[in-house]
Design a protein around this motif. Structure first.
Motif, PDB file in Angstrom:
ATOM      1  N   ARG A 217      17.370   7.197  -2.156  1.00 12.76           N
ATOM      2  CA  ARG A 217      16.539   7.868  -1.181  1.00 12.76           C
ATOM      3  C   ARG A 217      17.273   9.034  -0.557  1.00 12.76           C
ATOM      4  O   ARG A 217      18.471   9.010  -0.378  1.00 12.76           O
ATOM      5  N   ASN A 218      16.538  10.068  -0.204  1.00 12.12           N
ATOM      6  CA  ASN A 218      17.124  11.177   0.527  1.00 12.12           C
ATOM      7  C   ASN A 218      17.571  10.666   1.887  1.00 12.12           C
ATOM      8  O   ASN A 218      17.118   9.626   2.344  1.00 12.12           O
ATOM      9  N   ILE A 219      18.454  11.405   2.564  1.00 10.26           N
ATOM     10  CA  ILE A 219      19.054  10.860   3.780  1.00 10.26           C
ATOM     11  C   ILE A 219      18.013  10.405   4.795  1.00 10.26           C
ATOM     12  O   ILE A 219      18.237   9.474   5.538  1.00 10.26           O
ATOM     13  N   TYR A 220      16.872  11.062   4.808  1.00 14.54           N
ATOM     14  CA  TYR A 220      15.863  10.624   5.762  1.00 14.54           C
ATOM     15  C   TYR A 220      14.884   9.669   5.100  1.00 14.54           C
ATOM     16  O   TYR A 220      14.480   8.692   5.677  1.00 14.54           O
ATOM     17  N   GLY A 221      14.502   9.971   3.832  1.00  5.95           N
ATOM     18  CA  GLY A 221      13.538   9.111   3.165  1.00  5.95           C
ATOM     19  C   GLY A 221      12.344   8.901   4.064  1.00  5.95           C
ATOM     20  O   GLY A 221      11.710   9.837   4.501  1.00  5.95           O
ATOM     21  N   ARG A 222      12.069   7.661   4.374  1.00  4.10           N
ATOM     22  CA  ARG A 222      11.017   7.371   5.340  1.00  4.10           C
ATOM     23  C   ARG A 222      11.621   7.144   6.708  1.00  4.10           C
ATOM     24  O   ARG A 222      11.131   6.395   7.518  1.00  4.10           O
ATOM     25  N   GLY A 223      12.724   7.786   6.944  1.00  2.00           N
ATOM     26  CA  GLY A 223      13.425   7.610   8.206  1.00  2.00           C
ATOM     27  C   GLY A 223      14.235   6.329   8.156  1.00  2.00           C
ATOM     28  O   GLY A 223      14.420   5.717   7.116  1.00  2.00           O
TER      29      GLY A 223
ATOM     30  N   LEU B  15       3.241  15.134   7.084  1.00  3.91           N
ATOM     31  CA  LEU B  15       4.667  14.810   7.059  1.00  3.91           C
ATOM     32  C   LEU B  15       4.925  13.433   7.652  1.00  3.91           C
ATOM     33  O   LEU B  15       5.732  12.652   7.141  1.00  3.91           O
ATOM     34  N   GLN B  16       4.227  13.120   8.726  1.00  3.64           N
ATOM     35  CA  GLN B  16       4.411  11.826   9.380  1.00  3.64           C
ATOM     36  C   GLN B  16       3.915  10.695   8.490  1.00  3.64           C
ATOM     37  O   GLN B  16       4.589   9.673   8.339  1.00  3.64           O
ATOM     38  N   SER B  17       2.757  10.874   7.896  1.00  2.21           N
ATOM     39  CA  SER B  17       2.169   9.788   7.103  1.00  2.21           C
ATOM     40  C   SER B  17       2.922   9.547   5.797  1.00  2.21           C
ATOM     41  O   SER B  17       2.897   8.435   5.259  1.00  2.21           O
ATOM     42  N   THR B  18       3.597  10.574   5.285  1.00  4.68           N
ATOM     43  CA  THR B  18       4.326  10.414   4.013  1.00  4.68           C
ATOM     44  C   THR B  18       5.815  10.170   4.214  1.00  4.68           C
ATOM     45  O   THR B  18       6.556  10.038   3.244  1.00  4.68           O
TER      46      THR B  18
ATOM     47  N   SER C   4       7.991  12.261   5.385  1.00  2.66           N
ATOM     48  CA  SER C   4       8.756  13.455   5.018  1.00  2.66           C
ATOM     49  C   SER C   4       9.362  14.087   6.267  1.00  2.66           C
ATOM     50  O   SER C   4       9.350  13.506   7.351  1.00  2.66           O
ATOM     51  N   TYR C   5       9.921  15.285   6.131  1.00  2.00           N
ATOM     52  CA  TYR C   5      10.602  15.945   7.234  1.00  2.00           C
ATOM     53  C   TYR C   5      10.104  17.383   7.376  1.00  2.00           C
ATOM     54  O   TYR C   5       9.581  17.984   6.434  1.00  2.00           O
ATOM     55  N   LEU C   6      10.281  17.913   8.558  1.00  2.00           N
ATOM     56  CA  LEU C   6       9.941  19.309   8.803  1.00  2.00           C
ATOM     57  C   LEU C   6      11.092  20.171   8.310  1.00  2.00           C
ATOM     58  O   LEU C   6      12.243  19.987   8.710  1.00  2.00           O
TER      59      LEU C   6
END
Length: 592
Positions: A553-559, A266-269, A271-273
Motif C-alpha cells: 500500500r502507498n504510505i497513506y493507502g486508506r489512511g 477522495l474521501q470515499s476511495t 485517496s489523498y489531495l
C-alpha cells in the motif's frame, strides 16, 4: 451533515451493544472487545478517526494481555501457539505503522533536447536511492524499464487526454488496461494523476474532471486494483485564497462545484489531495512581504516567524503554512480526514536578470532543507509529527521548456546524469546523495589469470548472491562475452552491495578499485549514475534489479484505518483460532 455522524454512532452503537451483550453472556469477553472495535471501525471510519485508533489500540492491549493471562492460567499447554500469535500481532502492528513513513519522491519531465534512455533514467534513480517517482504520462518505455526495480510510480493522464476519458467510461477502461493493467504488478504503480492543475490551466475541462477520476477508478475496481492504486488530480496552490493566516484559508468558491465532488470522491476511495506548492513563486510575487529565509526553510528566530492571529501558531516556512492552509480550506468544506501529498515543489537554480534569487545556492538550500524537513517527520504546526510526503520538481533540467530561463532550470541533474549542485544532506541515508565526484567501481584486474577470474565470477554469482541474470545471452550485459567483462560486472555489483569497502573488491587479488565507470551501451552497472552512453533502442529494461518490493500500500493507502483494520482482523481470527481450539478440546474431553 450533522445527522451523518449521529446516525453512524447510533447504528454502530446499537449493533455493538447487542453483540457485546450476547458475547458477554457467553463469557467471551475478548471476542466482545474485538467485535466492538471491529464494528466501530467498519461503521465509523470517517467520522471518528482519533476515537477509532484509540479504541483499536486499547483493544489490542486487551487482546495481548488476555493472551498472556490465558497462557499463564488457562492453557499453559498451548503456550507456544499463543506466544506465536502475540508475535504475529506485534508484527502486524509494526507493518501497519511502517506503511505510514513519509518519503521524498522526484518528478521526471521529458522536455529535454537529449532525453536519457529509460534504462539510464532507472539506473540514476537506483544510484540515488530514489524509491518514488512521478511521471507526467504513462510512457511505455519508462514503465517497462521500471519493472522489477522496486521503485514506486505515479503515472499521469496528460491534460490533452482528459476530455476523451472524462466523457467515456470505455475510453477510461481502455487507458487503464493499456497503461496500468499491462504493467502492474511488475511495475509498482501506486497512483494515477488525472490531469495536472486542470482548474487553473484547462478550466474548460474542469466540468468533466471528477467524471474522469470516477471512470478511471471504476476501471481499477473492475481489475481489482483499486486498493493498490489511488486516483487523484494535482491542484495548484493558487486555488486557495487568503492562505495566510492558514486558519482563514478557503478554496476559490467559484470552483466549489468541482472541488466538493472531488473531495467526496477522495474521501470515499481513501485517496489523498495532491497539491503543487512553489514557495519560490510565492516569494517572487509577494513584493517583499515574504522574507527569502522564510521561503527557504532557513531557521528563524521566534520574533521573525509568521504568527496565525487566530490560533497563535507560529510558522517558520511557507511550505508548512500552505499545507496547513489546505487542511483548513478542506475543513471549511467539512472534509477533515483527507491526507495531503505534495506532488510538486522545488526551487530554480538559474534565472533571468529579473530573477536574482534563482541561484544554485538557493536551490540547494531549499531542496536540502525540504528533504530534511520531510524525512525528520517534523510535520506542520497544525499536524505536528505527521510529515507530508513530497515530490521534488524535478529530476532533470528541461532545456526545451518555454518561458524564462528559470523554467529550464529546476532539475537536480543535467541530461548526462551529472548533479547541478551537491545537496547538503545529513542523516538522510543514501537518498539523493548526489555527490558523483568520488564514485568508485570494482573491476577485473588487467592481466589477471583467466582461471582465477572464472573462479571468482562463479563465486560471486553463486555463494556471493550477485544477481548475474543480466549476463545471460540476450541480456544487456552479455556482450562482450568474455570472462573479464562478466567478472567486472559481478565484482562491481558485489562491491556496491557490500557498501564499497576495500575488502569487497579483492576476490583473491584479481580485482581493483577504479574511478572509471565500466558501464557501456545499454549495460548500466549498479554503481553507475546512468550517464548517457550510446543510445540503444531496446525494450528490455531489466537493469540488474533485484526482485521488486511487494506491491504494498502507498504510505497513506486508506489512511491509518486500513492498516489498523487489518491488525484488528488479524486479532479477530487469532482469537477465533484460540477459542476454536479450546472449544474443540472441550468437545474432545466430553466425548470421553
Amino acid at each position: 451533515m450533522f445527522l451523518c455522524p449521529l446516525f453512524c454512532f447510533s447504528s454502530s452503537f446499537t449493533l455493538t451493544l447487542l453483540y457485546f451483550i450476547f458475547t458477554f453472556i457467553s463469557n467471551n469477553f475478548i471476542s466482545s472487545s474485538l467485535s466492538l472495535s471491529l464494528i466501530f471501525l467498519q461503521h465509523c471510519p470517517t467520522f471518528f478517526p482519533v476515537v477509532s485508533i484509540f479504541l483499536s489500540s486499547l483493544f489490542f492491549s486487551i487482546v495481548v494481555s488476555s493472551l498472556q493471562l490465558w497462557v499463564l492460567f488457562v492453557s499453559p499447554e498451548n503456550s507456544e501457539m499463543a506466544w506465536l500469535l502475540i508475535l504475529v500481532l506485534v508484527f502486524a502492528v509494526s507493518q501497519a505503522t511502517a506503511d505510514e513513513e513519509p518519503y521524498i519522491g522526484v518528478n521526471i519531465g521529458t522536455d529535454l533536447s537529449i532525453m536519457p534512455h529509460p534504462t539510464q533514467v532507472v539506473a540514476l534513480l537506483k544510484a540515488q536511492q530514489i524509491r518514488h517517482i512521478r511521471l507526467y504520462d504513462a510512457d511505455r518505455g519508462m514503465l517497462v524499464a521500471l519493472a522489477n526495480s522496486g521503485i514506486r510510480v505515479m503515472v499521469s493522464i496528460p491534460n490533452e487526454q482528459l476530455l476523451g476519458i472524462g466523457q467515456s467510461n470505455s475510453t477510461a477502461a481502455n487507458w487503464v488496461s493499456r497503461n496500468i493493467v499491462a504493467h502492474y504488478p511488475a511495475t509498482n504503480i501506486t497512483a494515477i494523476c488525472v490531469g495536472s492543475e486542470v482548474l487553473t490551466t484547462l478550466p474548460n475541462a474542469a466540468r468533466i474532471l471528477v467524471n474522469a477520476m470516477k471512470f478511471v477508478h471504476s476501471a481499477l475496481v473492475a481489475s481489482n486494483l483499486d486498493n493498490q492504486i489511488k486516483v487523484s488530480s494535482p491542484l495548484a496552490s493558487s486555488i486557495i485564497l487568503d492562505s495566510f493566516p492558514p486558519s482563514q484559508a478557503f478554496f476559490n468558491r467559484s470552483w466549489n462545484p468541482v472541488l466538493v465532488p472531488m473531495l467526496n470522491f477522495l474521501q470515499s476511495t481513501g485517496s489523498y489531495l495532491m497539491l503543487n506548492i512553489y514557495p519560490y513563486y510565492d516569494y517572487m510575487q509577494s513584493n517583499g512581504v515574504i522574507p527569502l529565509d522564510y521561503a527557504l526553510f532557513k531557521p528563524l528566530s521566534p520574533t521573525k516567524e509568521a504568527v496565525d492571529a487566530n490560533t497563535l501558531v507560529h510558522y517558520s516556512n511557507v511550505f508548512d503554512a500552505m499545507v496547513d492552509a489546505t487542511y483548513f480550506a478542506m475543513a471549511f468544506l467539512n472534509f477533515t480526514n483527507i491526507p495531503v501529498i505534495v506532488t510538486e515543489t522545488g526551487w530554480p537554480s538559474k534565472g533571468d536578470s529579473n530573477e536574482p534569487d534563482a541561484t544554485m545556492e538557493n536551490a540547494n538550500t531549499y531542496n536540502s532543507n525540504l528533504i530534511r524537513h520531510v524525512m525528520n517527520k517534523t510535520g506542520t504546526p497544525k499536524r505536528p509529527g505527521i510529515a507530508v510526503s513530497t515530490y521534488i520538481y524535478e529530476l532533470y533540467n528541461e532545456d526545451l521548456k518555454p518561458g524564462p530561463i528559470s523554467e529550464k532550470n529546476w532539475g537536480l541533474f543535467d541530461a548526462n546524469g551529472d548533479p547541478i549542485y551537491i545537496l547538503r544532506l545529513t542523516d538522510s541515508g543514501s537518498l539523493l546523495a548526489n555527490d558523483t565526484t568520488n564514485q568508485t567501481y570494482c573491476t577485473a584486474k588487467e592481466g589477471a589469470d583467466p582461471k582465477m577470474l572464472q573462479a571468482a565470477l562463479d563465486w560471486a554469482c553463486g555463494p556471493g548472491k550477485v544477481d548475474c541474470s543480466s549476463l545471460l545471452q540476450g541480456k544487456p550485459c552479455y556482450e562482450p562475452d568474455n570472462v573479464i567483462a562478466h567478472a567486472t560486472y559481478a565484482f562491481d555489483t558485489y562491491y556496491h552491495r557490500m557498501g564499497k569497502t576495500s575488502d569487497a573488491c579483492d576476490f583473491n587479488g584479481v580485482a581493483d578499485i577504479t574511478t572509471t565507470d565500466p558501464s557501456h551501451g545499454s549495460c548500466i552497472f549498479p554503481g553507475s549514475l546512468g550517464r548517457n552512453g550510446t543510445m540503444v533502442n531496446i525494450t528490455a529494461p531489466s537493469m540488474n534489479s533485484t526482485s521488486s518490493d511487494s506491491p504494498g500500500r502507498n504510505i497513506y493507502g486508506r489512511g491509518g484505518f486500513g492498516s489498523m483494520l487489518l491488525v484488528i482482523k488479524v486479532m479477530v481470527w487469532s482469537l477465533i483460532l484460540l477459542e476454536g481450539g479450546g472449544m474443540f478440546q472441550q468437545f474432545e474431553l466430553r466425548k470421553f
